[in-house]
Design an enzyme around this catalytic site. Structure first.
Site, PDB file in Angstrom:
ATOM      1  N   SER A   1       0.699  -1.327  -0.061  1.00  0.00           N
ATOM      2  CA  SER A   1       0.035  -0.036   0.004  1.00  0.00           C
ATOM      3  C   SER A   1       0.755   1.109   0.181  1.00  0.00           C
ATOM      4  CB  SER A   1      -0.987   0.212   1.284  1.00  0.00           C
ATOM      5  OG  SER A   1      -1.628  -1.014   1.537  1.00  0.00           O
TER       6      SER A   1
ATOM      7  N   HIS B   1      -0.929  -2.464  -7.237  1.00  0.00           N
ATOM      8  CA  HIS B   1      -1.584  -2.192  -6.050  1.00  0.00           C
ATOM      9  C   HIS B   1      -3.239  -2.261  -6.402  1.00  0.00           C
ATOM     10  CE1 HIS B   1      -2.897   0.868  -2.816  1.00  0.00           C
ATOM     11  NE2 HIS B   1      -2.826  -0.286  -2.505  1.00  0.00           N
TER      12      HIS B   1
ATOM     13  N   GLU C   1      -3.446   0.014  -9.241  1.00  0.00           N
ATOM     14  CA  GLU C   1      -2.311   1.242  -9.473  1.00  0.00           C
ATOM     15  C   GLU C   1      -1.233   0.315  -9.839  1.00  0.00           C
ATOM     16  OE1 GLU C   1      -2.749   5.027  -6.404  1.00  0.00           O
ATOM     17  OE2 GLU C   1      -2.060   3.118  -5.499  1.00  0.00           O
TER      18      GLU C   1
ATOM     19  N   ASN D   1      -3.440   6.233  -1.411  1.00  0.00           N
ATOM     20  CA  ASN D   1      -3.374   6.228  -0.201  1.00  0.00           C
ATOM     21  C   ASN D   1      -2.485   7.501   0.461  1.00  0.00           C
ATOM     22  OD1 ASN D   1      -4.463   3.761   0.530  1.00  0.00           O
ATOM     23  ND2 ASN D   1      -2.647   2.572   0.150  1.00  0.00           N
TER      24      ASN D   1
HETATM   25  C1  LIG Z   1      -5.315   0.364   1.781  1.00  0.00           C
HETATM   26  C2  LIG Z   1      -5.284   0.337   0.320  1.00  0.00           C
HETATM   27  O1  LIG Z   1      -4.015  -0.004   0.184  1.00  0.00           O
HETATM   28  C3  LIG Z   1      -6.046   0.834  -0.655  1.00  0.00           C
HETATM   29  C4  LIG Z   1      -7.501   0.551  -0.342  1.00  0.00           C
HETATM   30  O2  LIG Z   1      -7.989  -0.538  -0.858  1.00  0.00           O
HETATM   31  S1  LIG Z   1      -8.364   1.720   0.474  1.00  0.00           S
HETATM   32  C5  LIG Z   1      -9.973   1.287   0.483  1.00  0.00           C
HETATM   33  C6  LIG Z   1     -10.621   1.265  -0.965  1.00  0.00           C
HETATM   34  N1  LIG Z   1     -12.010   0.958  -0.933  1.00  0.00           N
HETATM   35  C7  LIG Z   1     -13.029   1.624  -0.347  1.00  0.00           C
HETATM   36  O3  LIG Z   1     -13.098   2.724  -0.347  1.00  0.00           O
HETATM   37  C8  LIG Z   1     -14.395   1.019  -0.025  1.00  0.00           C
HETATM   38  C9  LIG Z   1     -15.303   1.762   0.143  1.00  0.00           C
HETATM   39  N2  LIG Z   1     -16.669   1.140   0.233  1.00  0.00           N
HETATM   40  C10 LIG Z   1     -17.678   0.927  -0.851  1.00  0.00           C
HETATM   41  O4  LIG Z   1     -17.261   1.412  -1.990  1.00  0.00           O
HETATM   42  C11 LIG Z   1     -18.586   0.183  -0.619  1.00  0.00           C
HETATM   43  O5  LIG Z   1     -19.059   0.040   0.816  1.00  0.00           O
HETATM   44  C12 LIG Z   1     -18.504  -1.416  -0.966  1.00  0.00           C
HETATM   45  C13 LIG Z   1     -18.234  -1.585  -2.676  1.00  0.00           C
HETATM   46  C14 LIG Z   1     -17.302  -2.245  -0.537  1.00  0.00           C
HETATM   47  C15 LIG Z   1     -19.761  -2.224  -0.849  1.00  0.00           C
HETATM   48  O6  LIG Z   1     -20.750  -1.635  -1.373  1.00  0.00           O
HETATM   49  P1  LIG Z   1     -22.310  -1.738  -0.707  1.00  0.00           P
HETATM   50  O7  LIG Z   1     -22.816  -2.477  -2.074  1.00  0.00           O
HETATM   51  O8  LIG Z   1     -22.843  -0.621  -0.407  1.00  0.00           O
HETATM   52  O9  LIG Z   1     -22.020  -2.785   0.411  1.00  0.00           O
HETATM   53  P2  LIG Z   1     -22.820  -4.338   0.973  1.00  0.00           P
HETATM   54  O10 LIG Z   1     -24.001  -4.390   0.588  1.00  0.00           O
HETATM   55  O11 LIG Z   1     -22.076  -4.485   2.048  1.00  0.00           O
HETATM   56  O12 LIG Z   1     -21.887  -5.131  -0.356  1.00  0.00           O
HETATM   57  C16 LIG Z   1     -22.649  -5.444  -1.630  1.00  0.00           C
HETATM   58  C17 LIG Z   1     -22.033  -6.540  -2.095  1.00  0.00           C
HETATM   59  O13 LIG Z   1     -20.584  -6.369  -2.224  1.00  0.00           O
HETATM   60  C18 LIG Z   1     -19.988  -7.624  -1.957  1.00  0.00           C
HETATM   61  N3  LIG Z   1     -18.686  -7.650  -1.332  1.00  0.00           N
HETATM   62  C19 LIG Z   1     -18.769  -6.947  -0.029  1.00  0.00           C
HETATM   63  N4  LIG Z   1     -17.591  -7.111   0.525  1.00  0.00           N
HETATM   64  C20 LIG Z   1     -16.768  -8.016  -0.417  1.00  0.00           C
HETATM   65  C21 LIG Z   1     -15.515  -8.538  -0.294  1.00  0.00           C
HETATM   66  N5  LIG Z   1     -14.741  -8.337   0.872  1.00  0.00           N
HETATM   67  N6  LIG Z   1     -15.158  -9.367  -1.291  1.00  0.00           N
HETATM   68  C22 LIG Z   1     -16.258  -9.600  -2.469  1.00  0.00           C
HETATM   69  N7  LIG Z   1     -17.536  -9.207  -2.408  1.00  0.00           N
HETATM   70  C23 LIG Z   1     -17.644  -8.215  -1.247  1.00  0.00           C
HETATM   71  C24 LIG Z   1     -21.073  -8.669  -1.917  1.00  0.00           C
HETATM   72  O14 LIG Z   1     -21.381  -9.329  -3.095  1.00  0.00           O
HETATM   73  C25 LIG Z   1     -21.936  -7.887  -1.379  1.00  0.00           C
HETATM   74  O15 LIG Z   1     -23.366  -8.241  -1.528  1.00  0.00           O
HETATM   75  P3  LIG Z   1     -24.166  -9.022  -0.370  1.00  0.00           P
HETATM   76  O16 LIG Z   1     -25.119  -7.707  -0.052  1.00  0.00           O
HETATM   77  O17 LIG Z   1     -24.890 -10.148  -0.899  1.00  0.00           O
HETATM   78  O18 LIG Z   1     -23.213  -9.214   0.818  1.00  0.00           O
HETATM   79  N1  LIG Z   2      -6.366  -4.032   3.439  1.00  0.00           N
HETATM   80  C1  LIG Z   2      -6.473  -3.181   2.621  1.00  0.00           C
HETATM   81  O1  LIG Z   2      -7.458  -2.439   2.205  1.00  0.00           O
HETATM   82  C2  LIG Z   2      -5.407  -3.265   1.329  1.00  0.00           C
HETATM   83  C3  LIG Z   2      -4.043  -3.482   1.769  1.00  0.00           C
HETATM   84  N2  LIG Z   2      -3.145  -3.721   0.773  1.00  0.00           N
HETATM   85  C4  LIG Z   2      -1.885  -4.544   1.050  1.00  0.00           C
HETATM   86  O2  LIG Z   2      -1.893  -5.697   0.954  1.00  0.00           O
HETATM   87  C5  LIG Z   2      -1.159  -6.463   1.742  1.00  0.00           C
HETATM   88  C6  LIG Z   2      -1.799  -7.343   2.518  1.00  0.00           C
HETATM   89  O3  LIG Z   2      -2.947  -6.775   3.373  1.00  0.00           O
HETATM   90  P1  LIG Z   2      -4.245  -7.624   3.942  1.00  0.00           P
HETATM   91  O4  LIG Z   2      -4.724  -8.645   3.094  1.00  0.00           O
HETATM   92  O5  LIG Z   2      -5.183  -6.472   4.237  1.00  0.00           O
HETATM   93  O6  LIG Z   2      -3.639  -7.806   5.310  1.00  0.00           O
HETATM   94  P2  LIG Z   2      -4.150  -9.296   6.143  1.00  0.00           P
HETATM   95  O7  LIG Z   2      -3.758  -9.130   7.421  1.00  0.00           O
HETATM   96  O8  LIG Z   2      -5.480  -9.623   5.857  1.00  0.00           O
HETATM   97  O9  LIG Z   2      -3.519 -10.527   5.595  1.00  0.00           O
HETATM   98  C7  LIG Z   2      -1.953 -10.928   5.307  1.00  0.00           C
HETATM   99  C8  LIG Z   2      -1.676 -12.247   5.236  1.00  0.00           C
HETATM  100  O10 LIG Z   2      -0.407 -12.520   5.018  1.00  0.00           O
HETATM  101  C9  LIG Z   2      -0.064 -13.364   5.738  1.00  0.00           C
HETATM  102  N3  LIG Z   2       1.406 -13.593   5.949  1.00  0.00           N
HETATM  103  C10 LIG Z   2       2.104 -12.728   7.002  1.00  0.00           C
HETATM  104  N4  LIG Z   2       3.482 -13.122   6.801  1.00  0.00           N
HETATM  105  C11 LIG Z   2       3.644 -13.872   5.842  1.00  0.00           C
HETATM  106  C12 LIG Z   2       4.895 -14.583   5.166  1.00  0.00           C
HETATM  107  N5  LIG Z   2       5.981 -14.507   5.481  1.00  0.00           N
HETATM  108  N6  LIG Z   2       4.257 -15.561   4.040  1.00  0.00           N
HETATM  109  C13 LIG Z   2       3.243 -15.562   3.771  1.00  0.00           C
HETATM  110  N7  LIG Z   2       2.276 -15.201   4.002  1.00  0.00           N
HETATM  111  C14 LIG Z   2       2.192 -14.158   5.373  1.00  0.00           C
HETATM  112  C15 LIG Z   2      -0.907 -13.283   7.181  1.00  0.00           C
HETATM  113  O11 LIG Z   2      -0.786 -14.466   8.078  1.00  0.00           O
HETATM  114  P3  LIG Z   2      -0.934 -14.370   9.409  1.00  0.00           P
HETATM  115  O12 LIG Z   2      -2.403 -13.677   9.835  1.00  0.00           O
HETATM  116  O13 LIG Z   2      -0.991 -15.707   9.786  1.00  0.00           O
HETATM  117  O14 LIG Z   2       0.087 -13.458  10.001  1.00  0.00           O
HETATM  118  C16 LIG Z   2      -2.129 -12.898   6.546  1.00  0.00           C
HETATM  119  O15 LIG Z   2      -2.830 -14.186   6.100  1.00  0.00           O
HETATM  120  C17 LIG Z   2      -0.419  -5.344   2.660  1.00  0.00           C
HETATM  121  O16 LIG Z   2       0.928  -5.154   2.109  1.00  0.00           O
HETATM  122  C18 LIG Z   2      -1.219  -4.207   2.573  1.00  0.00           C
HETATM  123  O17 LIG Z   2      -0.805  -2.935   2.861  1.00  0.00           O
HETATM  124  C19 LIG Z   2      -3.163  -3.326  -0.472  1.00  0.00           C
HETATM  125  C20 LIG Z   2      -4.471  -2.814  -0.635  1.00  0.00           C
HETATM  126  C21 LIG Z   2      -5.578  -2.525   0.164  1.00  0.00           C
END
Ligand SMILES: CC(=O)CC(=O)SCCNC(=O)CCNC(=O)[C@H](O)C(C)(C)COP(=O)(O)OP(=O)(O)OC[C@H]1O[C@@H](n2cnc3c(N)ncnc32)[C@H](O)[C@@H]1OP(=O)(O)O
Ligand SMILES: NC(=O)C1=CN([C@@H]2O[C@H](COP(=O)(O)OP(=O)(O)OC[C@H]3O[C@@H](n4cnc5c(N)ncnc54)[C@H](OP(=O)(O)O)[C@@H]3O)[C@@H](O)[C@H]2O)C=CC1
Length: 293
Positions: free
Chosen positions: A121, A142, A154, A192
């Protein structure tokens, strides 16, 4: 030489790893999912099946597509199972030392022509690439969470990433039906760099008592039309991941405006990491989420 990606390895079977395996399987690619924990692998396969079934129920995919996708996704408890993959995407925890160790172990077994990607991320792609034996065949891919629903991916080149690798990654992401945004290799890239300071500010707003959890989330959902409130979204992403991203921004850009909120640090220290541990800014252990402040 052009690279054709047919078999994809995914390291880390958490929420991102299972999402990437899900979309790659649906796109007709062979997938091998790897994790250090065998239990995690088992529950990831069940989650993928559950999410595919939801898509069938919503008529997004057919039952036949669900079956085909599942049959293409296998799991491997050791890295040896990834040796003949054309592309391996690392999606373990957001900790640089963990990722570097994974790349070290992976390079020992992976065929030399394969591409390695990280789903990090925030961490420098150039720096991660330098811990492999193939910086020119290393790239940031990403994905956004939840992977099956979010349209964007990305792509981030490290300083050494070659054009063949970039083109192969582009083709792979396009095959998954995702839109590409190309980002320079700067801390936390584009999404991010913008999103996490907003979430961190929402946590400061809570910390300073400007509003409670419900008020802050309602304000941004109803007042700015965000699909999730910032605290709900932080819990969804994982508070450990949010903190790691803020730390990379703070250290990488050396600007106090990225200082992680002490309340975020406290939640992570408590092990309250959000949905994945059932407690964060909300408590998810009951019938419906209850704010913890
Ligand atoms: C941190 C990083 O590195 C980068 C990032 O990813 S930052 C995070 C970016 N993501 C966001 O900002 C998400 C913001 N949220 C949203 O856009 C919406 O809430 C959402 C698209 C997640 C869900 O939308 P929604 O339709 O309003 O919610 P919800 O009714 O709970 O879910 C709709 C459907 O999505 C699907 N869904 C939800 N979560 C899911 C998941 N984790 N995996 C697969 N499908 C999923 C399901 O099919 C769900 O259907 P059900 O109603 O049968 O459960
Ligand atoms: N969460 C988000 O919204 C997003 C996350 N990312 C990035 O994706 C990556 C994963 O995030 P996310 O899936 O949320 O994290 P989670 O904590 O859900 O999952 C991470 C997984 O990696 C496993 N793990 C830890 N160490 C090792 C290893 N040495 N070898 C293999 N597997 C390992 C963990 O196992 P255990 O739990 O047993 O330690 C766990 O199953 C991070 O780099 C995050 O920044 C990118 C986009 C969005």
């Amino acid at each position: 030489m052009a690279v054709t990606i047919k078999k994809v390895g995914v390291i880390g079977s958490g929420q991102m790893g299972n999402g990437i395996a899900h979309v790659a399987g649906l796109a007709g690619l062979d997938v091998v999912l790897n994790d250090i924990s065998a239990d995690r692998l088992k529950s990831a396969m069940a989650t993928i099946n559950g999410n595919l079934s939801r898509q069938v129920a919503k008529q997004v995919i057919t039952e036949e597509a669900r079956k085909q996708a599942l049959s293409r996704i296998g799991s491997a408890e050791t890295m040896d199972g990834l040796a003949d993959c054309d592309l391996v995407i690392e999606t373990a925890v957001e900790k640089e030392e963990v990722k570097r160790k994974i790349f070290h172990d992976l390079c020992a077994v992976l065929k030399p022509e394969a591409i390695i990607a990280s789903n990090t991320s925030s961490i420098s792609i150039t720096r991660l690439a330098s811990s492999t034996d193939r910086p020119e065949r290393f790239i940031g891919i990403h994905f956004m969470n939840p992977v099956p629903l979010m349209e964007l991916v990305e792509l981030i080149r490290g300083i050494a990433t070659d054009d063949t690798t970039f083109d192969a990654a582009k083709e792979f992401v396009t095959r998954l039906g995702k839109h590409i945004a190309v980002s320079e290799d700067f801390p936390a890239f584009i999404v991010n760099r913008i999103l996490l300071p907003m979430i961190n500010e929402a946590i400061y707003t809570l910390y300073e008592g400007v509003g409670n959890v419900e008020a802050i989330d309602a304000a941004m959902k109803l007042g700015a039309h965000h699909p999730m409130g910032p605290l709900e979204l932080a819990d969804f992403i994982g508070l450990d991941t949010c903190l790691s991203i803020m730390q990379v921004l703070h250290e990488g850009l050396a600007d106090s405006k990225y200082r992680p909120c002490p309340l975020l640090v406290k939640y992570v220290e408590a092990g309250w990491l959000g949905r994945k541990t059932q407690r964060g800014f909300y408590d998810y252990r009951g019938d419906k989420p209850v704010p913890t402040r």
